[in-house]
Design a protein around this motif. Structure first.
Motif: not given
Lengths: 254, 469
Positions: A88, A91, A93, B391, B393, B397, B404, B406, B410-411, B413-414, B417, B464
């Motif tokens: 996956v 982007p 990160v 799901p 992605a 992780l 879950e 974190t 992270l997702l 945030y991504a 971003a 993070i």
């Protein structure tokens, strides 16, 4: 290490794995082969903890522990690694950020101190060398804009960083040119240790020229219909899956 | 000011208020401005305010905003004081030339305009009307469409102050100019700040527009910015909104672009009870480019509406829109983006994308991408998504050992971003990055002072990946 007994798995009422059995011991490499749609990737997902599937019966024991009740992250921290068929893209990160988070979550679980920035960077350089990955992929966002080959190499690099006890590589060879294939195989071989085990899921025999398996299993219709040594892979290459299907007396679907 | 009663509509109420206070409102007017106000008043009488049947307002209900008993300052109530005592913006290392408006008025009453060494003029619009009436008259009202229901007409009728920026030809303004809009009033207050920005040929300007509230009291800001970009002018425009739950903000931005000019706009909504941002960009001459980026993070029962209109009126222009939102709790978001490609606008490139992530079943996003094309040799695309975190992605992780929580952070945030990294001012991007991270962790709140002014002077470390995990 891994013991799967009479496992039946379904999705939306459709059975994918039926009465599936597999024993994997430390130090072994198992190859699971078979045509598309026979349940290979489902097996990988179920071991890693994907919650899309219903476990209808059977058990999966890993290091003597019941895996089915474990969250995917706990399985990972206990040493299971899944190399994705389609990694996956995340982007924004960075690889470094992502891996450091992953490693430190695992260390925390094992009551170890987190790696400092310097220790982490050192480890990253060391593992890059070990698996012969020289590209700057660690400076980039996770898998973002990576070619197919880069994504797969990146999976092997993550595996090198996370040092799993049991690695499952799901079609890691698909879409790879011969050079990328060699990097992937070389990584797996270098990471091989007597206390670890690897399950290689593949459609073709090609990868197995570079990663020599101790056992080859042919998956058909959700269960293993034939097992053998590395020579089985060669035989399959020559005779095709049709041969196994007929031998096992499985009706042609489709 | 009494509030809207059963017998009076909001329009009637505002018209009455206008006539009752006309003398004060128009004290500083030039003749053309008074005429402009009259047109605006006529437009309100004719078209009224938008309601749920008005195009672009179907999902944003203005009515409740007019129910409060607002006070309006019809003259500058600012007293000389040190603004820094009540407010400091501490985006770490952000070096700007800042101008502050308090309750819609320039904080330094009657202060002369500032002329920088390169000829750039910055200051209060009220002062500019007095000192440079010809310059103001030439531009004011020229980019704004007041002939439709909307609050542009209301702003035009009521505005008295705001900021004025004039960049002469061939000047690159090095430091970003920062406009800080502060609302600080014990009583519910309505403000109509008006900003006029003129960027000359081959000139360059970065404008950072921050909306803040210093109190949790009820306020209604109806601001309007007109921007004129001459040939080959470049402008980067940031709008940062982090307001209290009782704040309502309507921001109308009208931009006119000449040949070879470039605009990049970033609209970042981090908090706000009710927010509607309207951007109208007219690409009036060939090879003008506009890039509109937006990010909104809303929760509780916040509502944010972004309405964009990009008018490709000339050939060979290029526009891109990227708006992304994360909605939690019962928050609602609206995106309506229209790309108009006129008959002569051949070789137009126009792209639009709006993506929303809903974290709960109660959160709602309404997205309406619209393309209207009258030329045949164009490349246009639009897309919109409303969904949950991927799901696949999440699973990816978690198989790497992340819990879950974190993984979700992270997702998210991504997801954000993609917009954040388009911010070109490094210290601002880093700060916004930290704020978003805090926001996603539920740690960002409206400080009693500024949101950009967090209690700690130390820059927060992006954590993070916190090594303490």
């Amino acid at each position: 290490m891994l013991s799967i007994k009479d496992l039946s798995v379904s999705i939306h009422g459709k059975t994918i794995l039926r009465d599936f059995n597999l024993e994997v011991n430390a130090g072994e490499i198992h190859a699971i082969m078979g045509p598309n749609g026979t349940g290979k990737s489902t097996l990988a997902s179920v071991i890693a903890g994907r919650d899309l599937f219903d476990i209808d019966k059977g058990e999966i024991l890993y290091m003597g522990k019941d895996l089915i009740e474990m969250e995917p992250e706990v399985r990972a921290r206990e040493g299971i690694f899944l190399g994705f068929q389609y990694p996956v893209e995340i982007p924004g990160v960075s690889m470094a950020n992502f891996l450091r988070t992953a490693i430190n979550e695992k260390r925390k679980y094992h009551a170890l101190e987190p790696l400092s920035g310097a220790e982490f960077l050192k480890l990253m350089e060391e593992r890059k060398k070990l698996v012969d990955i020289h590209s700057k992929l660690t400076n980039r966002s996770v898998n973002e804009g990576f070619s197919g080959g880069e994504k797969k190499k990146n999976e092997i690099f993550q595996m090198a960083m996370l040092e799993p006890r049991l690695a499952i590589l799901d079609e890691t060879d698909s879409g790879l040119d011969i050079d990328a294939l060699k990097v992937v195989a070389n990584g797996v071989n270098k990471l091989r240790k007597p206390e670890n085990a690897t399950i290689v899921i593949t459609h073709y025999q090609r990868l197995l020229e570079y990663i020599v398996p101790d056992f080859v299993h042919v998956l058909f219709d959700g269960r293993i219909v034939k097992s053998g040594g590395k020579e089985l892979a060669i035989e399959l290459e020559e005779k095709g899956y049709e041969w196994v299907r007929k031998e096992a007396g499985i009706e042609e679907t489709l | 000011m009494s509030n809207v009663t059963e017998n009076t509509t909001a329009e009637q109420h505002m018209l009455k208020l206008f006539h009752a206070n006309f003398e004060q409102i128009s004290t500083l007017d030039t003749k053309p401005i008074t005429a402009l106000r009259q047109k605006a008043i006529d437009s309100i009488s004719e078209h009224g305010f938008p309601n749920l049947e008005t195009e672009n307002w179907r999902y944003t209900n203005l009515e409740p905003l007019f129910l409060a008993d607002y006070h309006i300052d019809f003259s500058n109530q600012s007293r000389p004081f040190d603004i820094e005592k009540i407010f400091t913006c501490d985006v770490y290392d952000l070096d700007t030339f800042s101008i502050t408006l308090l309750n819609g008025w320039y904080v330094y009453k009657n202060a002369p305009l500032t002329t920088l060494g390169n000829g750039t003029i910055i200051g209060s619009l009220a002062k500019a009307m007095e000192v440079y009436p010809d310059l103001v008259n030439e531009y004011i009202g020229n980019a704004t469409d007041i002939n439709q229901p909307g609050l542009a007409a209301l702003n035009t009728a009521f505005f008295q102050d705001g900021i004025f920026i004039y960049v002469p030809d061939g000047v690159e303004v090095e430091k970003p100019i920062q406009l800080i809009n502060i609302i600080n009033s014990p009583d519910p207050i309505m403000v109509h700040p008006r900003h006029l920005v003129i960027v000359g040929k081959k000139s360059k300007l970065t404008l950072v527009h921050c909306d803040h509230s210093l109190t949790h009291n009820i306020s209604f800001t109806n601001s309007l910015t007109e921007t004129f970009l001459a040939r080959e002018a470049n402008m980067e425009f940031y709008k940062i909104q982090n307001k209290g739950a009782n704040s309502a903000v309507i921001n109308n931005s009208f931009i006119k672009q000449k040949q070879d000019s470039n605009l990049i706009s970033h609209t970042l909504v981090l908090n706000g009870g009710f927010t509607k941002n309207v951007i109208n960009a007219e690409l009036g001459e060939k090879n003008a480019n506009t890039e509109l980026n937006g990010l909104y993070l809303v929760d509780s029962n916040q509502h944010v509406d972004n309405q964009l209109f990009v008018d490709h009126a000339s050939p060979e222009c290029h526009s891109e829109q990227l708006y992304k939102g994360i909605l939690d709790d019962e928050a609602t978001a609206v995106f309506s983006g229209k790309i108009m490609v006129r008959k002569d606008a051949q070789k137009t490139l126009a792209y639009q994308n709006n993506k929303n992530i809903l974290l709960t079943d109660e959160a709602k996003a309404n997205t309406q991408p619209m393309l209207e094309i009258y030329a045949d040799d164009v490349k246009c695309s639009h897309g919109a998504t409303v969904g949950q975190l991927d799901p696949e992605a999440m699973f990816y992780l978690r198989t790497r050992g992340m819990c879950e929580r974190t993984a979700r952070q992270l997702l998210m945030y991504a997801f954000a971003a993609e917009v954040v990294r388009k911010i070109t001012i490094d210290p601002l991007r880093e700060r916004i990055d930290q704020m978003i991270e805090k926001r996603l962790k539920g740690e960002l709140s409206i400080c009693d002072q500024c949101v950009l002014h967090c209690n700690s002077k130390e820059p927060t470390v992006f954590n993070i990946d916190v090594s303490k995990l």
